[in-house]
Design an enzyme around this catalytic site. Structure first.
Site, PDB file in Angstrom:
ATOM      1  N   GLY A   8      18.269  -4.861   9.066  1.00 22.82           N
ATOM      2  CA  GLY A   8      16.917  -4.304   8.908  1.00 22.82           C
ATOM      3  C   GLY A   8      16.784  -3.087   9.820  1.00 22.82           C
ATOM      4  O   GLY A   8      15.693  -2.745  10.279  1.00 22.82           O
ATOM      5  N   SER A 119      12.250 -16.737  16.685  1.00 25.94           N
ATOM      6  CA  SER A 119      10.885 -16.721  17.207  1.00 25.94           C
ATOM      7  C   SER A 119      10.020 -15.828  16.334  1.00 25.94           C
ATOM      8  O   SER A 119      10.413 -14.701  16.035  1.00 25.94           O
ATOM      9  CB  SER A 119      10.849 -16.202  18.651  1.00 25.94           C
ATOM     10  OG  SER A 119       9.498 -16.144  19.069  1.00 25.94           O
ATOM     11  N   PRO A 120       8.863 -16.331  15.923  1.00 21.46           N
ATOM     12  CA  PRO A 120       7.962 -15.472  15.160  1.00 21.46           C
ATOM     13  C   PRO A 120       7.333 -14.404  16.050  1.00 21.46           C
ATOM     14  O   PRO A 120       6.677 -13.494  15.541  1.00 21.46           O
ATOM     15  CB  PRO A 120       6.899 -16.440  14.634  1.00 21.46           C
ATOM     16  CG  PRO A 120       6.925 -17.594  15.567  1.00 21.46           C
ATOM     17  CD  PRO A 120       8.336 -17.694  16.088  1.00 21.46           C
ATOM     18  N   PHE A 122       8.507 -12.328  19.754  1.00 24.21           N
ATOM     19  CA  PHE A 122       9.413 -12.223  20.898  1.00 24.21           C
ATOM     20  C   PHE A 122       8.724 -11.670  22.136  1.00 24.21           C
ATOM     21  O   PHE A 122       9.369 -11.503  23.160  1.00 24.21           O
ATOM     22  CB  PHE A 122      10.620 -11.344  20.527  1.00 24.21           C
ATOM     23  CG  PHE A 122      11.697 -12.118  19.820  1.00 24.21           C
ATOM     24  CD1 PHE A 122      12.579 -12.908  20.551  1.00 24.21           C
ATOM     25  CD2 PHE A 122      11.822 -12.087  18.447  1.00 24.21           C
ATOM     26  CE1 PHE A 122      13.566 -13.647  19.918  1.00 24.21           C
ATOM     27  CE2 PHE A 122      12.813 -12.817  17.799  1.00 24.21           C
ATOM     28  CZ  PHE A 122      13.695 -13.603  18.544  1.00 24.21           C
ATOM     29  N   HIS A 151      -3.526  -7.450  12.047  1.00 25.00           N
ATOM     30  CA  HIS A 151      -2.286  -6.664  11.988  1.00 25.00           C
ATOM     31  C   HIS A 151      -2.486  -5.418  11.126  1.00 25.00           C
ATOM     32  O   HIS A 151      -3.411  -5.346  10.321  1.00 25.00           O
ATOM     33  CB  HIS A 151      -1.135  -7.489  11.404  1.00 25.00           C
ATOM     34  CG  HIS A 151      -0.521  -8.432  12.394  1.00 25.00           C
ATOM     35  ND1 HIS A 151      -1.019  -9.706  12.591  1.00 25.00           N
ATOM     36  CD2 HIS A 151       0.521  -8.286  13.244  1.00 25.00           C
ATOM     37  CE1 HIS A 151      -0.296 -10.298  13.526  1.00 25.00           C
ATOM     38  NE2 HIS A 151       0.649  -9.471  13.945  1.00 25.00           N
ATOM     39  N   LYS A 155       1.800  -5.098   6.920  1.00 27.20           N
ATOM     40  CA  LYS A 155       2.377  -6.437   7.130  1.00 27.20           C
ATOM     41  C   LYS A 155       2.415  -7.201   5.821  1.00 27.20           C
ATOM     42  O   LYS A 155       1.435  -7.255   5.091  1.00 27.20           O
ATOM     43  CB  LYS A 155       1.579  -7.200   8.198  1.00 27.20           C
ATOM     44  CG  LYS A 155       2.232  -8.536   8.553  1.00 27.20           C
ATOM     45  CD  LYS A 155       1.724  -9.098   9.852  1.00 27.20           C
ATOM     46  CE  LYS A 155       2.312 -10.465  10.141  1.00 27.20           C
ATOM     47  NZ  LYS A 155       3.770 -10.459  10.316  1.00 27.20           N
TER      48      LYS A 155
HETATM   49  N1  NAD Z   1       9.314 -11.919  15.859  1.00 27.92           N
HETATM   50  C1  NAD Z   1       8.652 -10.857  16.273  1.00 27.92           C
HETATM   51  O1  NAD Z   1       8.393 -10.662  17.475  1.00 27.92           O
HETATM   52  C2  NAD Z   1       8.225  -9.828  15.255  1.00 27.92           C
HETATM   53  C3  NAD Z   1       7.570  -8.661  15.640  1.00 27.92           C
HETATM   54  C4  NAD Z   1       7.288  -7.693  14.650  1.00 27.92           C
HETATM   55  C5  NAD Z   1       7.649  -7.925  13.330  1.00 27.92           C
HETATM   56  N2  NAD Z   1       8.263  -9.114  13.015  1.00 27.92           N
HETATM   57  C6  NAD Z   1       8.750  -9.395  11.657  1.00 27.92           C
HETATM   58  O2  NAD Z   1       9.963  -8.679  11.490  1.00 27.92           O
HETATM   59  C7  NAD Z   1      10.109  -8.341  10.098  1.00 27.92           C
HETATM   60  C8  NAD Z   1      10.301  -6.831   9.952  1.00 27.92           C
HETATM   61  O3  NAD Z   1       9.128  -6.185  10.417  1.00 27.92           O
HETATM   62  P1  NAD Z   1       8.993  -4.581  10.365  1.00 27.92           P
HETATM   63  O4  NAD Z   1       7.594  -4.272  10.805  1.00 27.92           O
HETATM   64  O5  NAD Z   1      10.135  -3.962  11.063  1.00 27.92           O
HETATM   65  O6  NAD Z   1       9.115  -4.345   8.780  1.00 27.92           O
HETATM   66  P2  NAD Z   1       9.670  -3.068   8.000  1.00 27.92           P
HETATM   67  O7  NAD Z   1       9.224  -3.239   6.608  1.00 27.92           O
HETATM   68  O8  NAD Z   1       9.314  -1.809   8.746  1.00 27.92           O
HETATM   69  O9  NAD Z   1      11.268  -3.234   8.094  1.00 27.92           O
HETATM   70  C9  NAD Z   1      12.010  -4.142   7.358  1.00 27.92           C
HETATM   71  C10 NAD Z   1      13.365  -3.503   7.092  1.00 27.92           C
HETATM   72  O10 NAD Z   1      14.183  -4.460   6.401  1.00 27.92           O
HETATM   73  C11 NAD Z   1      14.843  -3.794   5.345  1.00 27.92           C
HETATM   74  N3  NAD Z   1      15.226  -4.761   4.324  1.00 27.92           N
HETATM   75  C12 NAD Z   1      14.568  -5.139   3.192  1.00 27.92           C
HETATM   76  N4  NAD Z   1      15.274  -6.048   2.515  1.00 27.92           N
HETATM   77  C13 NAD Z   1      16.418  -6.246   3.225  1.00 27.92           C
HETATM   78  C14 NAD Z   1      17.556  -7.073   3.028  1.00 27.92           C
HETATM   79  N5  NAD Z   1      17.662  -7.887   1.978  1.00 27.92           N
HETATM   80  N6  NAD Z   1      18.541  -7.040   3.951  1.00 27.92           N
HETATM   81  C15 NAD Z   1      18.456  -6.214   5.036  1.00 27.92           C
HETATM   82  N7  NAD Z   1      17.409  -5.405   5.272  1.00 27.92           N
HETATM   83  C16 NAD Z   1      16.398  -5.426   4.373  1.00 27.92           C
HETATM   84  C17 NAD Z   1      13.845  -2.754   4.851  1.00 27.92           C
HETATM   85  O11 NAD Z   1      14.507  -1.729   4.114  1.00 27.92           O
HETATM   86  C18 NAD Z   1      13.273  -2.261   6.166  1.00 27.92           C
HETATM   87  O12 NAD Z   1      14.035  -1.190   6.700  1.00 27.92           O
HETATM   88  C19 NAD Z   1       8.845  -8.873   9.413  1.00 27.92           C
HETATM   89  O13 NAD Z   1       9.132 -10.169   8.907  1.00 27.92           O
HETATM   90  C20 NAD Z   1       7.841  -8.969  10.550  1.00 27.92           C
HETATM   91  O14 NAD Z   1       6.821  -9.906  10.317  1.00 27.92           O
HETATM   92  C21 NAD Z   1       8.546 -10.050  13.933  1.00 27.92           C
END
Ligand code: NAD
Length: 258
Positions: A8, A119-120, A122, A151, A155
């Site tokens: 990602g 972790s949902p 971090f 958010h 999201k």
């Molecule tokens: N745990 C935490 O602390 C935390 C914090 C922020 C976001 N998140 C989660 O992290 C995830 C990503 O968030 P974001 O804001 O960066 O989203 P985003 O949409 O900006 O990024 C997601 C990335 O994943 C890529 N992607 C899509 N399908 C894919 C696949 N099959 N394989 C690999 N890559 C793929 C997309 O092209 C994109 O670049 C979400 O689920 C979000 O809820 C978690």
């Protein structure tokens, strides 16, 4: 050096992870996967200049070759990388949210073979927030509990994984009860926990748990000011899991020793 792959890597979080890994003295970015911006340099995509690691298509995960993979993608993408990590004996730090029950069970199964920190949220602050609401739930038994999260407009999942975990933490203290996601129409309050998801603009992430009694209420709020709160925590988890050899499902509680 600890070799890190990022899944990602072109996303909002992935780009920050690439940046933080490139700045870390113990971690080295060796691979970056995504379904977009394939072939571009991960460092340039992250805005930190050329790192010599091109973004590889996530359909080529059989090429995964690192000590640790950090995943912030989508649920299907996270499962794909975890399956590859299991095959290759690569440890994983997973921040993706929005998994189905079935997907959670598969992750649990994979964690029998490799160490995974899942972790949902971090951020260190949110992990302390979960501890604080646990204590408040013990002290404020009988108070009505409502959770509101806010958010940014991009999201995908609602409510947030953080809000769902907050509900889980509270239920562990006060006992199982229904979770109600928003209310409309005839909606007299029962013994449930209400969860509300507000979406708009560029809000990084806010969570408030309300403990509401007769004549008073306690509100516990966490506000993330920057996504670096999450990425720095994930980097900390990566450094921690590098030292862990026992397969299993670990949380930020383990990483932070809470
Ligand atoms: N745990 C935490 O602390 C935390 C914090 C922020 C976001 N998140 C989660 O992290 C995830 C990503 O968030 P974001 O804001 O960066 O989203 P985003 O949409 O900006 O990024 C997601 C990335 O994943 C890529 N992607 C899509 N399908 C894919 C696949 N099959 N394989 C690999 N890559 C793929 C997309 O092209 C994109 O670049 C979400 O689920 C979000 O809820 C978690």
């Amino acid at each position: 050096m600890i070799k890190v792959a990022v899944n990602g890597a072109a996303g909002r979080m992935g780009r920050l992870i690439v940046k933080n890994v490139s700045e870390d003295g113990q971690l080295e970015l060796v691979q970056a996967f995504d379904v977009s911006r394939i072939g571009e340099d991960a460092g340039e995509v992250a805005g930190v200049g050329k790192l010599g690691v091109a973004i590889t298509s996530a359909s080529d995960l059989e090429k995964l070759d690192a000590d640790i993979v950090i995943d912030f993608s989508v649920p299907d993408g996270a499962l794909n990388v975890l399956r590859a990590a299991k095959d290759k004996g690569v440890k994983a730090v997973v921040g993706t949210t929005g998994f189905t029950q079935e997907q959670k069970e598969e992750i649990e199964e994979i964690s029998k073979d490799i160490p995974i920190v899942l972790s949902p949220n971090f951020s260190v602050g949110v992990n302390v927030f979960w501890k604080l609401i646990e204590r408040a739930a013990e002290l404020l038994k009988g108070y009505d509990v409502e959770i509101v999260e806010i958010h940014h407009r991009f999201k995908r999942d609602a409510p947030s994984g953080t809000a769902l975990k907050a509900a889980e933490v509270i239920k562990r203290v006060i006992g199982e009860r229904e979770t109600v996601f928003g209310r409309e129409g005839e909606a007299l309050r029962g013994d449930e926990i209400g969860v509300f998801a507000v979406r708009g603009g560029d809000v990084v992430g806010e969570h408030t748990v309300y403990f509401i009694g007769m004549g008073e209420r306690v509100e516990i709020t966490h506000r993330a000011q920057s996504r670096e709160a999450f990425s720095r925590g994930a980097i900390r988890a990566a450094r921690w899991i590098a030292e862990v050899d026992k397969p299993g499902m670990y949380s930020m509680d383990d990483v932070l020793g809470l």
